[in-house]
Design an enzyme around this catalytic site. Structure first.
Site, PDB file in Angstrom:
ATOM      1  CE  LYS A  95      -2.260   1.695   3.823  1.00 48.75           C
ATOM      2  NZ  LYS A  95      -2.160   3.272   3.608  1.00 48.75           N
TER       3      LYS A  95
ATOM      4  CB  THR B  24      -9.269   1.605  11.763  1.00 53.42           C
ATOM      5  OG1 THR B  24      -8.122   2.308  10.985  1.00 53.42           O
ATOM      6  CG2 THR B  24     -10.019   0.728  10.952  1.00 53.42           C
TER       7      THR B  24
ATOM      8  CG  ASP C  75     -12.616  17.814  -4.662  1.00 55.81           C
ATOM      9  OD1 ASP C  75     -13.735  18.767  -4.931  1.00 55.81           O
ATOM     10  OD2 ASP C  75     -11.650  18.323  -4.507  1.00 55.81           O
TER      11      ASP C  75
ATOM     12  NE  ARG D  56       1.446   2.718  13.143  1.00 57.41           N
ATOM     13  CZ  ARG D  56       0.619   3.346  13.517  1.00 57.41           C
ATOM     14  NH1 ARG D  56       0.931   4.424  14.437  1.00 57.41           N
ATOM     15  NH2 ARG D  56      -0.658   3.213  13.296  1.00 57.41           N
TER      16      ARG D  56
ATOM     17  CE  LYS E 249      -7.357   6.649   4.468  1.00 55.97           C
ATOM     18  NZ  LYS E 249      -5.842   6.118   4.472  1.00 55.97           N
TER      19      LYS E 249
ATOM     20  CG  ASP F  53      -4.862   4.519   1.637  1.00 57.63           C
ATOM     21  OD1 ASP F  53      -5.947   4.693   1.497  1.00 57.63           O
ATOM     22  OD2 ASP F  53      -4.351   4.294   2.782  1.00 57.63           O
TER      23      ASP F  53
HETATM   24  O1  C5P Z   1       0.658   0.960  11.120  1.00 49.18           O
HETATM   25  P1  C5P Z   1      -0.778   0.604  10.891  1.00 49.18           P
HETATM   26  O2  C5P Z   1      -0.845  -1.192  10.708  1.00 49.18           O
HETATM   27  O3  C5P Z   1      -1.584   1.235  11.845  1.00 49.18           O
HETATM   28  O4  C5P Z   1      -1.062   1.203   9.495  1.00 49.18           O
HETATM   29  C1  C5P Z   1      -2.573   0.998   9.067  1.00 49.18           C
HETATM   30  C2  C5P Z   1      -2.417   1.679   7.703  1.00 49.18           C
HETATM   31  O5  C5P Z   1      -3.853   1.563   7.206  1.00 49.18           O
HETATM   32  C3  C5P Z   1      -1.910   3.193   7.460  1.00 49.18           C
HETATM   33  O6  C5P Z   1      -1.572   3.483   6.588  1.00 49.18           O
HETATM   34  C4  C5P Z   1      -3.284   3.798   7.613  1.00 49.18           C
HETATM   35  O7  C5P Z   1      -3.130   5.272   7.021  1.00 49.18           O
HETATM   36  C5  C5P Z   1      -4.241   2.906   6.881  1.00 49.18           C
HETATM   37  N1  C5P Z   1      -5.674   3.237   7.078  1.00 49.18           N
HETATM   38  C6  C5P Z   1      -6.262   3.114   8.464  1.00 49.18           C
HETATM   39  N2  C5P Z   1      -7.573   3.121   8.701  1.00 49.18           N
HETATM   40  C7  C5P Z   1      -8.359   3.333   7.621  1.00 49.18           C
HETATM   41  C8  C5P Z   1      -7.752   3.337   6.414  1.00 49.18           C
HETATM   42  C9  C5P Z   1      -6.358   3.500   6.174  1.00 49.18           C
HETATM   43  O8  C5P Z   1      -5.479   2.870   9.315  1.00 49.18           O
HETATM   44  N3  C5P Z   1      -9.749   3.333   7.734  1.00 49.18           N
END
Ligand code: C5P
Length: 238
Positions: free
Chosen positions: A33, A124, A65, A215, A62, A60
């Site tokens: 991603k 999330t 607009d 992460r 997002k 991604d």
């Molecule tokens: O580091 P982590 O596992 O929390 O990363 C989650 C990834 O998913 C990040 O790139 C974040 O921008 C993305 N994301 C998210 N929640 C959403 C949509 C995308 O955490 N609803």
């Protein structure tokens, strides 16, 4: 062949860091991603490079607009040959439908495969308290399902949602709908800023089709080992 239900989030700032992580993960990860952090600092070259490595890409960005602008933006991004693009479902039904229709029409015109288009429901990182602060009265889970149904009706291929709401979306939108879930945390790993989380196996069991993991892999001492642990847990849920 790597399990393409795992999508690793490249939330990095430099090309060198991307090359290092993708090199370390090697054949264990096939799907990446690219989000705004990386795309805004490095540009489209990183997508082109990932394609030379035969990797699949979820871009991604997002988009959110008016319908015409989002549709035009997505058609421009289609030039990059990525596999998944996304918009915010809160942009509304007309925006989503215009985006999905335009993307399909443009892909037909060019004779290329149309990227999947999915919608962000509710981030999330947002918990019920923060949600209420925004002035929304529906519970987040109900709002997520409402937005997922709207995305489905608008002809989108799926949504991004918390693993905790995946089963409700699966029930409402059917087996073929993509459900990509961030907020994945294997047991014993830092929660960071995520709120509505689940373990890899629980997310799949709940109906997720793809797991977006950042992460827990990127920040691990040994990213490949962390990815393989997650993949092993995922393999218990075919
Ligand atoms: O580091 P982590 O596992 O929390 O990363 C989650 C990834 O998913 C990040 O790139 C974040 O921008 C993305 N994301 C998210 N929640 C959403 C949509 C995308 O955490 N609803």
């Amino acid at each position: 062949m790597a399990d393409e239900r795992l999508i690793v989030a490249l939330d990095l700032h430099t090309f060198d860091d991307v090359k290092k992580l993708v090199g370390e993960l090697g054949s264990s990860v096939n799907f990446y991603k690219v989000g705004m952090e990386l795309f805004y600092s490095v540009g489209a070259g990183v997508v082109e490079w990932l394609k030379t490595q035969d990797k699949k890409i979820f871009l991604d960005l997002k988009l959110h607009d008016i319908p015409n602008t989002v549709a035009g933006g997505l058609c421009s991004l289609m030039n990059l040959g990525v596999d998944i693009l996304n918009v915010h479902a809160s942009g509304g039904f007309t925006m989503m439908k215009t985006a999905a229709d335009s993307l399909r029409k443009e892909a037909d015109k060019r004779g290329v495969e149309c990227p999947k288009l999915i919608a962000i429901t509710v981030l999330t990182s947002i918990n019920d308290e923060e949600w209420a602060d925004l002035g929304f009265t529906l519970k987040t889970a109900n709002q997520v399902v409402r937005l997922a149904k709207l995305a489905h009706k608008a002809g989108l291929d799926g949504v991004v949602a918390s693993p905790q709401e995946a089963h409700l979306i699966r029930d409402a939108c059917g087996e073929k709908f993509l459900i990509a879930t961030p907020g994945i945390r294997p047991a014993g790993v830092d929660v960071d800023d995520q709120s509505r989380i689940a373990t890899p196996a629980a997310a799949l069991l709940n109906g997720a089709s793809h797991l977006v993991v950042g992460r827990p892999i990127r920040a691990a001492k040994n990213p490949r080992e962390a990815a393989e642990k997650i993949l092993a847990e995922m393999s218990t849920q075919p």
